[in-house]
Design a protein around this motif. Structure first.
Motif, PDB file in Angstrom:
ATOM      1  N   LYS A  18       1.282  -0.837   0.197  1.00 32.18           N
ATOM      2  CA  LYS A  18       0.039   0.021   0.187  1.00 32.18           C
ATOM      3  C   LYS A  18       0.722   1.626  -0.291  1.00 32.18           C
ATOM      4  O   LYS A  18       0.370   2.069  -0.723  1.00 32.18           O
ATOM      5  N   GLN A  19       2.017   0.906   0.236  1.00 36.43           N
ATOM      6  CA  GLN A  19       2.891   2.729   0.669  1.00 36.43           C
ATOM      7  C   GLN A  19       4.534   2.083   0.298  1.00 36.43           C
ATOM      8  O   GLN A  19       5.290   1.714   1.137  1.00 36.43           O
ATOM      9  N   PRO A  20       5.061   1.483  -0.640  1.00 37.54           N
ATOM     10  CA  PRO A  20       5.935   1.485  -1.581  1.00 37.54           C
ATOM     11  C   PRO A  20       7.228   2.073  -0.494  1.00 37.54           C
ATOM     12  O   PRO A  20       7.297   3.683  -1.010  1.00 37.54           O
ATOM     13  N   LEU A  21       7.940   1.979  -0.367  1.00 38.75           N
ATOM     14  CA  LEU A  21       8.797   2.160   0.012  1.00 38.75           C
ATOM     15  C   LEU A  21       9.753   3.481  -1.278  1.00 38.75           C
ATOM     16  O   LEU A  21      10.101   3.161  -2.081  1.00 38.75           O
ATOM     17  N   GLY A  22       9.701   4.687  -0.749  1.00 41.91           N
ATOM     18  CA  GLY A  22      10.371   5.402  -1.433  1.00 41.91           C
ATOM     19  C   GLY A  22       9.189   6.087  -2.214  1.00 41.91           C
ATOM     20  O   GLY A  22       9.647   7.605  -3.190  1.00 41.91           O
ATOM     21  N   ALA A  23       8.203   5.745  -2.303  1.00 47.53           N
ATOM     22  CA  ALA A  23       7.151   7.073  -2.938  1.00 47.53           C
ATOM     23  C   ALA A  23       6.305   8.051  -2.190  1.00 47.53           C
ATOM     24  O   ALA A  23       6.238   9.029  -2.761  1.00 47.53           O
ATOM     25  N   GLN A  24       6.993   7.724  -1.370  1.00 46.59           N
ATOM     26  CA  GLN A  24       6.974   9.484   0.127  1.00 46.59           C
ATOM     27  C   GLN A  24       7.774   9.014   0.919  1.00 46.59           C
ATOM     28  O   GLN A  24       8.876   8.035   1.301  1.00 46.59           O
ATOM     29  N   ALA A  25       8.402  10.251   1.995  1.00 44.33           N
ATOM     30  CA  ALA A  25       8.702  10.685   2.190  1.00 44.33           C
ATOM     31  C   ALA A  25       8.561   9.719   3.357  1.00 44.33           C
ATOM     32  O   ALA A  25       8.021   9.275   3.838  1.00 44.33           O
ATOM     33  N   ASP A  26       9.899   8.959   4.514  1.00 46.52           N
ATOM     34  CA  ASP A  26       9.868   8.361   4.845  1.00 46.52           C
ATOM     35  C   ASP A  26      10.874   8.127   6.388  1.00 46.52           C
ATOM     36  O   ASP A  26      11.801   8.606   6.254  1.00 46.52           O
ATOM     37  N   ASP A  27      10.196   8.358   7.302  1.00 42.52           N
ATOM     38  CA  ASP A  27      11.072   9.558   8.905  1.00 42.52           C
ATOM     39  C   ASP A  27      11.884   8.689   9.893  1.00 42.52           C
ATOM     40  O   ASP A  27      12.824   8.134  10.240  1.00 42.52           O
TER      41      ASP A  27
END
Length: 254
Positions: A242-251
């Motif tokens: 649902k939330q692939p890595l790199g698709a949005q900022a990951d803190d």
């Protein structure tokens, strides 16, 4: 495809394309695997790729062509894992081709894993083929699997960043992940690279093959860890997809 085509049966054309020839035992095991797949497919919907070129090109050849370095040292002990094995590919084909390897095959669908385990037993490989019925996010956090494998493979499972999150945590420091893909473009690599940065891994090789009989292009991307995978990964069941890595900022980068 007509059964008379050169790649519809296990002959020299097929092995020449692969750059590897099975011994007599391996050849008989591959033929037996096709029949087992037919038998089980009549009871459990495993795959439509059972007959002729569908089996020998799209199952066997497509499973084994990325493994040329390993096929050259087939008796070497290895721990391998096939994630999302489905009807047993590439895992069962790899188990036949690499007699020194121990295989772990993972799928979340119980009827499929039951069939795959039964096929492994029928092929005489029960002692070195283990089957796990679970989501791979759980496998990657299990201490008996995390950081344990020489090779981690996935074919036709999900997007490359998602598959990387599944596979990289399973590798030991010198292990490699094999992402089986079709056509691979620069933008695909651009999508993968941010995920690899989070996973502390890198791309070490990109290899390409054109399958015979116009079956299309294939690519394998080999990954290796650069540092231990952060404990966060793989994330909880369902989150990677649902939330692939790199698709949005990951803190959470540690």
């Amino acid at each position: 495809m007509p059964e008379s085509t050169p790649f519809a049966a296990p002959g020299q054309e097929l092995w020449s394309k692969l750059g590897w020839t099975p011994d007599s035992v391996q050849r008989e095991q591959l033929i037996a695997l096709q029949q087992l797949l037919r038998d089980w497919n009549s009871r459990v919907n495993l795959t439509r790729l059972v007959e002729g070129e569908d089996f020998w090109i799209t199952q066997v050849l497509d499973s084994l062509w990325p493994l040329q370095p390993e096929l050259d040292t087939a008796d070497q002990p290895r721990r391998c894992i096939d994630v999302g094995t489905g009807g047993g590919f590439p895992g069962l084909a790899v188990a036949i081709a690499l007699p020194g390897a121990e295989l772990t095959l993972v799928d979340s669908v119980g009827r499929k894993t039951a069939a795959v385990a039964a096929m492994a037993r029928s092929l005489g490989m029960a002692e070195r083929v283990r089957v796990r019925t679970e989501r791979v996010e759980r496998t990657g956090q299990d201490p008996s699997c995390r950081g344990r494998f020489d090779l981690a493979m996935a074919r036709a499972v999900a997007s490359a960043p998602v598959v990387a999150e599944y596979l990289v945590p399973l590798l030991h420091a010198n292990g490699q992940a094999l992402l089986y893909r079709g056509r691979w473009q620069p933008e695909d690599q651009s999508d993968l690279d941010p995920a690899l940065a989070l996973l502390k891994a890198k791309t070490v090789a990109i290899e390409r093959c054109e399958l015979p009989s116009a079956r299309g292009p294939r690519t394998v991307i080999r990954l290796m860890p650069e540092k231990p995978t952060p404990k966060l990964y793989p994330r909880a069941v369902g989150i990677p997809g649902k939330q692939p890595l790199g698709a949005q900022a990951d803190d959470n980068r540690s």
